[in-house]
Write a protein that holds these residues in place. Structure first.
Motif, PDB file in Angstrom:
ATOM      1  N   VAL A 135       1.715 -27.721  -6.555  1.00  0.00           N
ATOM      2  CA  VAL A 135       1.445 -28.744  -5.341  1.00  0.00           C
ATOM      3  C   VAL A 135       0.627 -29.837  -5.769  1.00  0.00           C
ATOM      4  O   VAL A 135       0.050 -29.735  -6.510  1.00  0.00           O
ATOM      5  CB  VAL A 135       0.667 -27.761  -4.231  1.00  0.00           C
ATOM      6  CG1 VAL A 135       1.633 -26.532  -3.757  1.00  0.00           C
ATOM      7  CG2 VAL A 135      -0.607 -27.234  -4.690  1.00  0.00           C
ATOM      8  N   PRO A 136       0.723 -30.978  -4.840  1.00  0.00           N
ATOM      9  CA  PRO A 136      -0.123 -32.213  -5.022  1.00  0.00           C
ATOM     10  C   PRO A 136      -1.576 -31.639  -5.126  1.00  0.00           C
ATOM     11  O   PRO A 136      -2.149 -30.976  -4.255  1.00  0.00           O
ATOM     12  CB  PRO A 136       0.112 -33.057  -3.889  1.00  0.00           C
ATOM     13  CG  PRO A 136       1.429 -32.529  -3.724  1.00  0.00           C
ATOM     14  CD  PRO A 136       1.598 -31.041  -3.695  1.00  0.00           C
ATOM     15  N   ALA A 137      -2.224 -32.131  -6.261  1.00  0.00           N
ATOM     16  CA  ALA A 137      -3.707 -31.690  -6.389  1.00  0.00           C
ATOM     17  C   ALA A 137      -4.569 -32.472  -5.154  1.00  0.00           C
ATOM     18  O   ALA A 137      -5.459 -31.624  -4.779  1.00  0.00           O
ATOM     19  CB  ALA A 137      -4.112 -32.147  -7.581  1.00  0.00           C
ATOM     20  N   GLU A 138      -4.350 -33.528  -4.806  1.00  0.00           N
ATOM     21  CA  GLU A 138      -4.867 -34.031  -3.927  1.00  0.00           C
ATOM     22  C   GLU A 138      -4.872 -33.624  -2.356  1.00  0.00           C
ATOM     23  O   GLU A 138      -5.705 -33.483  -1.646  1.00  0.00           O
ATOM     24  CB  GLU A 138      -4.804 -35.647  -3.536  1.00  0.00           C
ATOM     25  CG  GLU A 138      -3.237 -35.932  -3.126  1.00  0.00           C
ATOM     26  CD  GLU A 138      -2.277 -35.811  -4.400  1.00  0.00           C
ATOM     27  OE1 GLU A 138      -1.091 -36.415  -3.905  1.00  0.00           O
ATOM     28  OE2 GLU A 138      -2.609 -35.368  -5.324  1.00  0.00           O
ATOM     29  N   ALA A 139      -3.724 -32.944  -1.931  1.00  0.00           N
ATOM     30  CA  ALA A 139      -3.193 -32.284  -0.711  1.00  0.00           C
ATOM     31  C   ALA A 139      -3.731 -30.741  -0.736  1.00  0.00           C
ATOM     32  O   ALA A 139      -4.115 -30.477   0.515  1.00  0.00           O
ATOM     33  CB  ALA A 139      -1.612 -32.474  -0.654  1.00  0.00           C
ATOM     34  N   LEU A 176       8.559 -22.886 -16.295  1.00  0.00           N
ATOM     35  CA  LEU A 176       8.687 -23.893 -15.417  1.00  0.00           C
ATOM     36  C   LEU A 176       7.609 -23.890 -14.470  1.00  0.00           C
ATOM     37  O   LEU A 176       7.375 -22.994 -13.849  1.00  0.00           O
ATOM     38  CB  LEU A 176       9.956 -23.943 -14.651  1.00  0.00           C
ATOM     39  CG  LEU A 176      10.305 -25.037 -13.696  1.00  0.00           C
ATOM     40  CD1 LEU A 176      10.284 -26.325 -14.200  1.00  0.00           C
ATOM     41  CD2 LEU A 176      11.459 -24.513 -12.884  1.00  0.00           C
ATOM     42  N   VAL A 177       6.879 -25.081 -14.263  1.00  0.00           N
ATOM     43  CA  VAL A 177       5.985 -25.584 -13.340  1.00  0.00           C
ATOM     44  C   VAL A 177       6.480 -26.371 -12.399  1.00  0.00           C
ATOM     45  O   VAL A 177       6.672 -27.683 -12.875  1.00  0.00           O
ATOM     46  CB  VAL A 177       4.704 -25.876 -14.007  1.00  0.00           C
ATOM     47  CG1 VAL A 177       3.620 -26.098 -12.822  1.00  0.00           C
ATOM     48  CG2 VAL A 177       4.225 -24.882 -14.897  1.00  0.00           C
ATOM     49  N   ALA A 178       6.662 -26.150 -11.020  1.00  0.00           N
ATOM     50  CA  ALA A 178       7.396 -27.225 -10.267  1.00  0.00           C
ATOM     51  C   ALA A 178       7.011 -27.018  -8.887  1.00  0.00           C
ATOM     52  O   ALA A 178       6.670 -26.135  -8.319  1.00  0.00           O
ATOM     53  CB  ALA A 178       9.044 -26.883 -10.274  1.00  0.00           C
ATOM     54  N   ARG A 179       6.967 -28.241  -8.127  1.00  0.00           N
ATOM     55  CA  ARG A 179       7.066 -28.269  -6.719  1.00  0.00           C
ATOM     56  C   ARG A 179       8.268 -27.681  -6.230  1.00  0.00           C
ATOM     57  O   ARG A 179       9.156 -27.215  -6.368  1.00  0.00           O
ATOM     58  CB  ARG A 179       6.446 -29.763  -6.243  1.00  0.00           C
ATOM     59  CG  ARG A 179       5.413 -30.437  -6.921  1.00  0.00           C
ATOM     60  CD  ARG A 179       5.255 -31.656  -6.335  1.00  0.00           C
ATOM     61  NE  ARG A 179       4.009 -32.132  -6.742  1.00  0.00           N
ATOM     62  CZ  ARG A 179       3.650 -33.622  -6.231  1.00  0.00           C
ATOM     63  NH1 ARG A 179       4.150 -33.993  -5.104  1.00  0.00           N
ATOM     64  NH2 ARG A 179       2.397 -33.940  -6.765  1.00  0.00           N
ATOM     65  N   GLY A 182      -4.409 -24.588  -4.355  1.00  0.00           N
ATOM     66  CA  GLY A 182      -2.930 -24.360  -4.741  1.00  0.00           C
ATOM     67  C   GLY A 182      -2.618 -24.925  -6.115  1.00  0.00           C
ATOM     68  O   GLY A 182      -2.185 -24.185  -6.953  1.00  0.00           O
ATOM     69  N   PHE A 183      -3.219 -26.135  -6.352  1.00  0.00           N
ATOM     70  CA  PHE A 183      -3.076 -26.706  -7.777  1.00  0.00           C
ATOM     71  C   PHE A 183      -3.752 -25.857  -8.703  1.00  0.00           C
ATOM     72  O   PHE A 183      -3.370 -25.799  -9.885  1.00  0.00           O
ATOM     73  CB  PHE A 183      -3.563 -28.069  -7.546  1.00  0.00           C
ATOM     74  CG  PHE A 183      -3.526 -29.088  -8.963  1.00  0.00           C
ATOM     75  CD1 PHE A 183      -2.195 -29.447  -9.333  1.00  0.00           C
ATOM     76  CD2 PHE A 183      -4.694 -29.231  -9.770  1.00  0.00           C
ATOM     77  CE1 PHE A 183      -2.063 -29.943 -10.664  1.00  0.00           C
ATOM     78  CE2 PHE A 183      -4.547 -29.723 -11.159  1.00  0.00           C
ATOM     79  CZ  PHE A 183      -3.341 -30.193 -11.624  1.00  0.00           C
ATOM     80  N   ALA A 223      -1.903 -23.004  -9.913  1.00  0.00           N
ATOM     81  CA  ALA A 223      -1.009 -23.244 -10.872  1.00  0.00           C
ATOM     82  C   ALA A 223      -1.570 -23.458 -12.296  1.00  0.00           C
ATOM     83  O   ALA A 223      -1.057 -22.865 -13.166  1.00  0.00           O
ATOM     84  CB  ALA A 223      -0.165 -24.380 -10.410  1.00  0.00           C
ATOM     85  N   VAL A 224      -2.495 -24.089 -12.221  1.00  0.00           N
ATOM     86  CA  VAL A 224      -3.167 -24.730 -13.682  1.00  0.00           C
ATOM     87  C   VAL A 224      -3.926 -23.113 -14.318  1.00  0.00           C
ATOM     88  O   VAL A 224      -3.389 -22.746 -15.511  1.00  0.00           O
ATOM     89  CB  VAL A 224      -4.610 -25.429 -13.434  1.00  0.00           C
ATOM     90  CG1 VAL A 224      -5.420 -25.553 -14.753  1.00  0.00           C
ATOM     91  CG2 VAL A 224      -4.052 -26.778 -13.019  1.00  0.00           C
ATOM     92  N   ARG A 225      -4.152 -22.394 -13.323  1.00  0.00           N
ATOM     93  CA  ARG A 225      -4.681 -21.165 -13.920  1.00  0.00           C
ATOM     94  C   ARG A 225      -3.598 -20.317 -14.572  1.00  0.00           C
ATOM     95  O   ARG A 225      -3.650 -19.368 -15.568  1.00  0.00           O
ATOM     96  CB  ARG A 225      -5.657 -20.274 -12.972  1.00  0.00           C
ATOM     97  CG  ARG A 225      -6.999 -20.786 -12.631  1.00  0.00           C
ATOM     98  CD  ARG A 225      -7.813 -20.729 -13.856  1.00  0.00           C
ATOM     99  NE  ARG A 225      -9.128 -21.254 -13.649  1.00  0.00           N
ATOM    100  CZ  ARG A 225     -10.279 -21.209 -14.414  1.00  0.00           C
ATOM    101  NH1 ARG A 225     -10.056 -20.555 -15.584  1.00  0.00           N
ATOM    102  NH2 ARG A 225     -11.402 -21.910 -14.196  1.00  0.00           N
ATOM    103  N   ALA A 226      -2.501 -20.096 -13.787  1.00  0.00           N
ATOM    104  CA  ALA A 226      -1.440 -19.330 -14.323  1.00  0.00           C
ATOM    105  C   ALA A 226      -0.719 -19.838 -15.477  1.00  0.00           C
ATOM    106  O   ALA A 226      -0.260 -18.919 -16.405  1.00  0.00           O
ATOM    107  CB  ALA A 226      -0.256 -19.415 -13.063  1.00  0.00           C
ATOM    108  N   LEU A 227      -0.612 -21.035 -15.575  1.00  0.00           N
ATOM    109  CA  LEU A 227      -0.155 -21.707 -16.944  1.00  0.00           C
ATOM    110  C   LEU A 227      -1.200 -21.231 -17.842  1.00  0.00           C
ATOM    111  O   LEU A 227      -0.641 -20.966 -19.059  1.00  0.00           O
ATOM    112  CB  LEU A 227       0.051 -23.023 -16.891  1.00  0.00           C
ATOM    113  CG  LEU A 227       0.744 -23.683 -17.907  1.00  0.00           C
ATOM    114  CD1 LEU A 227       1.947 -23.237 -18.466  1.00  0.00           C
ATOM    115  CD2 LEU A 227       0.824 -25.223 -17.730  1.00  0.00           C
TER     116      LEU A 227
END
Length: 362
Positions: A241-245, A206-209, A249-250, A253-257
């Motif tokens: 997290v939102p990529a633009e904000a 699960l990848v989630a905010r 952090g975004f 998340a990409v690297r972890a997945l």
């Protein structure tokens, strides 16, 4: 303080509702914005079905054909208030369903938007009451449990009937006694995991905010689904997290997945929400992870999932039906269709799974 897009959209909707029809060329002057901004706002609201746009003008949309359970004219002359945290993305469909149900019943719906500022919810609801609302539909601007605890109980003391929308109260709190209509997100997560397991994948990630009630419900639903399916959590939830904000952090998340897929730990994932899912797929591609060949992916929300380069399978909460059922329940309370002593209702509506190419479907 600079006006947010959500606040500007709410003003535009109020303006069109009051006038019936407004030329797009006149909107800039009426709203005090540039012509480009006015046209873009009108197009955005029309694309969501909140306005009708024809021949250079926008109009308040006509009611959908057919009468709901409340019956045509059942609430003739009633004014209903609706507080939503946003007039776009997820809540646009909730608002649309509420508007259609109110129109079928002969009631007028007045909208206020909190822009996810829960500290302003009470003042905005009081504004709805001052505008003549005889009952209110409320989706508080909560982001996490702390907001629910700090900005919730006042709703239970309103002098008019109220229905909670897409939110769940703290069990045993005064707010828990209110009528509410919400999507059963735990069911939606279970649908997604069962689909991925049925395709032969090991336990999906699960990848989630963690910045909204829906995101938190998806996280809780993931834990429940693992228990129901007898699965062990392969690793902690990947925080998105939102990529633009928060670009860094975004990227984490990409690297972890990416690492989980490349290490063989996972070949499937559920991602909340659509926007994050689309951006994650785009970012994974240059890293050598392809969807669906290397990773089967399901998005949660189904707002724009079908528009991805590889259309994304998605869990679709019944957003429009939530607005419709909540409005019909409120009208029933106000028109005597429900006895004053009748038990309150907690209505859960089930999401659906819309299968597309991101899981390997043709």
């Amino acid at each position: 303080m600079r006006e947010s897009a959500a606040e500007r959209h709410a003003r535009l909707l109020d303006l069109v509702r009051e006038r019936g029809t407004v030329r797009v060329a006149e909107l800039a002057g009426l709203l005090g914005v540039s012509p480009v901004t006015a046209r873009r706002d009108a197009e955005a609201l029309a694309s969501r079905g909140l306005l009708d746009r024809v021949h250079g003008q926008v109009s308040w949309p006509r009611a959908a054909p057919g009468a709901g359970p409340a019956g045509p004219g059942a609430a003739e002359g009633l004014v209903l208030g609706l507080l939503a945290p946003s007039a776009t993305y997820y809540f646009a469909e909730v608002i649309r369903g509420a508007h259609e149900a109110a129109a079928r019943a002969g009631a007028r719906l007045v909208l206020r938007v909190s822009d996810y500022r829960p500290e302003e919810d009470r003042a905005r609801v009081e504004g709805l009451l001052a505008a003549g609302a005889e009952g209110v539909l409320v989706a508080p601007g909560w982001r996490g449990p702390e907001d629910r605890l700090a900005y919730g109980d006042w709703l239970a003391g309103l002098p008019v009937p109220a229905v909670l929308l897409e939110r769940r109260a703290e069990p045993g709190s005064p707010l828990d006694g209110l009528d509410r209509v919400a999507s059963d997100h735990a069911h939606g997560v279970l649908l997604a995991l069962r689909h991925l397991l049925g395709l032969g994948h090991a336990t999906p990630l699960l990848v989630a905010r963690g910045d909204s009630p829906t995101a938190l419900a998806v996280r809780a639903g993931y834990a429940e689904a693992l228990a129901v399916l007898g699965l062990e959590r392969p690793r902690p939830v990947i925080d998105s997290v939102p990529a633009e904000a928060d670009p860094e952090g975004f990227e984490r998340a990409v690297r972890a997945l990416h690492d989980a897929v490349r290490s063989g730990l996972a070949s499937a994932a559920l991602v909340h929400n659509d926007v994050d899912a689309i951006e994650i797929v785009q970012r994974l591609a240059p890293l050598g992870v392809r969807v669906p060949q290397d990773l089967a992916l399901i998005a949660y929300d189904d707002e724009v999932a079908a528009l991805a380069d590889t259309p994304l399978t998605a869990v679709a909460p019944p957003k429009r039906e939530v607005g419709r059922h909540a409005t019909e329940l409120l009208v029933e309370r106000l028109t005597g269709g429900a006895d004053e002593e009748a038990a309150g209702r907690h209505v859960s509506l089930l999401p659906r799974l819309r299968v597309r190419a991101s899981c390997g479907a043709s």
